[in-house]
Design a protein around this motif. Structure first.
Motif, mmCIF file in Angstrom:
data_model
loop_
_atom_site.group_PDB
_atom_site.id
_atom_site.type_symbol
_atom_site.label_atom_id
_atom_site.label_comp_id
_atom_site.label_asym_id
_atom_site.label_seq_id
_atom_site.Cartn_x
_atom_site.Cartn_y
_atom_site.Cartn_z
ATOM 1 N N MET A 1 -49.404 -15.014 26.303
ATOM 2 C CA MET A 1 -48.128 -15.658 26.010
ATOM 3 C C MET A 1 -47.418 -16.087 27.293
ATOM 4 N N PHE B 1 -42.210 -13.491 22.872
ATOM 5 C CA PHE B 1 -43.653 -13.246 22.898
ATOM 6 C C PHE B 1 -44.085 -12.500 21.643
ATOM 7 N N SER C 1 -44.202 -14.837 18.705
ATOM 8 C CA SER C 1 -45.344 -15.754 18.787
ATOM 9 C C SER C 1 -46.671 -15.036 18.590
#
Length: 176
Positions: free
Chosen positions: A17, A43, A46
């Motif tokens: 990430m 992060f 995601s």
């Protein structure tokens, strides 16, 4: 999984990430000024939501295609519409969130949606073309076996990354 494996998995996810954030920041020509807590939150979002949504999109395509052959009584147009719209919407949403949250620059929702729209269309076209290619290239897998999957997987990763970066570039250009 052991504690070491989980630690390595978390480290690898955060490093990936961080690389993606650096690439998006390079597109926007900015440096990262996010706090550690902000990075961890974006992060984490995601790392969990992104892969799950992409896997859902790919699995949806394979399952609906199989159902299409099983239940011909349904309208072919209805299957085609559902088959395209659901994975497309998921991909659009994930890419818009990625383009909106990861760069350190200020990105508007409209710009993120525009870039995500282009990327989502390209991703769906690429996904279907790649699936067609894989289904038609059985002669290589008969000859080389499992070894054919490694370069094909790497090529698929490359294509996906090109599509994401293209959408990021469109998002950046729309905002400038």
């Amino acid at each position: 999984l052991g504690a070491v494996s989980i630690g390595v998995l978390i480290f690898t996810g955060v490093a990936l990430m961080n690389t993606i954030e650096s690439a998006l920041n390079a597109v926007w020509k900015v440096t990262s000024d996010k706090s550690i807590l902000s990075k961890i939150m974006s992060f984490w979002t995601s790392i969990t939501a992104g892969p799950l949504a992409m896997i859902f999109s790919i699995l949806w395509y394979t399952k609906v295609t199989a159902l299409r052959h099983e239940y011909i009584a349904w309208s072919e147009n209805a299957f085609s519409l559902i088959d395209f719209c659901v994975p497309f919407a998921v991909t659009l949403l994930v890419l818009a969130i990625l383009f909106y949250t990861l760069p350190s620059a200020k990105v508007t929702v409209a710009d993120a949606l525009l870039g995500a729209l282009f990327s989502a269309v390209l991703f769906e076209v690429t996904k279907r073309a790649f699936a067609t290619y894989i289904s038609l290239s059985t002669t290589y897998s008969k000859f080389y076996g499992v070894l054919t999957t490694i370069p094909l997987f790497l090529f698929w990763l490359y294509l996906t990354w090109v599509v994401v970066l293209f959408g990021a570039e469109i998002t950046y250009q729309a905002g400038s």
